[in-house]
Design a protein around this motif. Structure first.
Motif, PDB file in Angstrom:
ATOM      1  N   MET A   1      96.252 109.715   9.070  1.00 25.80           N
ATOM      2  CA  MET A   1      97.597 110.039   9.511  1.00 25.80           C
ATOM      3  C   MET A   1      97.712 109.870  11.030  1.00 25.80           C
ATOM      4  N   LEU A   2      98.923 109.604  11.484  1.00 27.43           N
ATOM      5  CA  LEU A   2      99.152 109.422  12.908  1.00 27.43           C
ATOM      6  C   LEU A   2      99.349 110.770  13.601  1.00 27.43           C
ATOM      7  N   GLY A   3      99.281 110.743  14.948  1.00 27.13           N
ATOM      8  CA  GLY A   3      99.352 111.974  15.727  1.00 27.13           C
ATOM      9  C   GLY A   3     100.592 112.803  15.470  1.00 27.13           C
ATOM     10  N   LYS A   4     101.754 112.155  15.434  1.00 28.80           N
ATOM     11  CA  LYS A   4     102.999 112.902  15.241  1.00 28.80           C
ATOM     12  C   LYS A   4     103.037 113.566  13.867  1.00 28.80           C
ATOM     13  N   THR A   5     102.406 112.915  12.889  1.00 27.46           N
ATOM     14  CA  THR A   5     102.354 113.474  11.538  1.00 27.46           C
ATOM     15  C   THR A   5     101.435 114.689  11.498  1.00 27.46           C
ATOM     16  N   HIS A   6     100.275 114.559  12.125  1.00 28.99           N
ATOM     17  CA  HIS A   6      99.361 115.702  12.190  1.00 28.99           C
ATOM     18  C   HIS A   6     100.027 116.883  12.893  1.00 28.99           C
ATOM     19  N   MET A   7     100.785 116.605  13.938  1.00 28.49           N
ATOM     20  CA  MET A   7     101.450 117.671  14.662  1.00 28.49           C
ATOM     21  C   MET A   7     102.475 118.374  13.778  1.00 28.49           C
ATOM     22  N   ALA A   8     103.307 117.601  13.067  1.00 28.96           N
ATOM     23  CA  ALA A   8     104.332 118.177  12.203  1.00 28.96           C
ATOM     24  C   ALA A   8     103.718 119.004  11.080  1.00 28.96           C
ATOM     25  N   VAL A   9     102.677 118.472  10.457  1.00 24.45           N
ATOM     26  CA  VAL A   9     102.006 119.188   9.365  1.00 24.45           C
ATOM     27  C   VAL A   9     101.297 120.431   9.901  1.00 24.45           C
ATOM     28  N   GLY A  10     100.693 120.311  11.095  1.00 24.77           N
ATOM     29  CA  GLY A  10     100.013 121.451  11.706  1.00 24.77           C
ATOM     30  C   GLY A  10     100.953 122.604  12.005  1.00 24.77           C
ATOM     31  N   ILE A  11     102.126 122.282  12.526  1.00 23.00           N
ATOM     32  CA  ILE A  11     103.130 123.315  12.804  1.00 23.00           C
ATOM     33  C   ILE A  11     103.582 123.974  11.513  1.00 23.00           C
ATOM     34  N   ALA A  12     103.874 123.145  10.501  1.00 21.36           N
ATOM     35  CA  ALA A  12     104.350 123.670   9.222  1.00 21.36           C
ATOM     36  C   ALA A  12     103.338 124.625   8.600  1.00 21.36           C
TER      37      ALA A  12
END
Length: 200
Positions: A1-12
């Motif tokens: 997964m790309l960085g922005k995706t990891h960030m979104a999933v991490g926040i969620a």
């Protein structure tokens, strides 16, 4: 997964698991969860490392500013509570340990040490030394990165230093699945923020 995706999933995942109780804590959980979700990819190719570190800083600064402003407006005392719970020696030792672990991790093959439970434990210890309150947010974000990467075709060495790895072999890192994970992470994050804010 790309960085922005990891960030979104991490926040969620950080919001869903830790259930912060005030607006400043929601921001703190989101920012720390995002940071934890981005850190495992410190092991990307050296040619892209500077750009990646810059992105992490760009993501972190707005969260910090928003946290400070919100804490001042609501007078929740989250920042003062974090500061009072930490010592100068603990902060210095924790930051030093965190830096050493990341320096070691960036020299390892991608999806090996920094994508392992060992790295999760060691980095969480370093964060605990800096501020105990941040550990659940950071650890949840970090774990979300490992879990998301398991869906990719390349194996993740979660039991480092043991050889081999785990992969569900379902998606490529930058394909349509990445967009789906990103959209789901964003939608869930927004829903969690709204839900938590209503009861804060």
């Amino acid at each position: 997964m790309l960085g922005k995706t990891h960030m979104a999933v991490g926040i969620a995942l950080a919001l869903a698991v830790t259930r912060p109780q005030s607006l400043p804590e929601i921001i703190l959980a989101s920012g720390t969860g995002a940071f934890g979700a981005l850190i495992p990819d410190i092991d990307i190719r050296p040619s892209k490392l500077y750009k990646y570190a810059y992105r992490v800083a760009v993501y972190a600064i707005p969260f910090l500013l928003l946290l400070v402003i919100t804490d001042l407006i609501t007078r929740s005392g989250v920042i003062s509570r974090i500061i009072s719970a930490s010592s100068i020696s603990g902060i210095v030792a924790g930051l030093l340990l965190f830096t050493i672990i990341c320096a070691f991790g960036k020299e390892q093959p991608h999806r090996s040490f920094t994508h392992s439970f060992l790295a999760l434990a060691l980095l969480s210890l370093a964060v605990w030394m800096v501020c105990k309150e941040l550990v659940p947010y950071f650890a949840t974000g970090f774990l979300s990165h490992i879990l998301a990467d398991l869906f990719n075709k390349k194996k993740v060495q979660v039991l480092y230093p043991l050889s081999g790895g785990i992969s569900f072999d379902m998606f490529s890192a930058g394909g349509m699945a990445n967009d789906i994970f990103f959209a789901a992470g964003c939608i869930i994050s927004v829903a969690e923020v709204i839900s938590l804010s209503l009861f804060a």
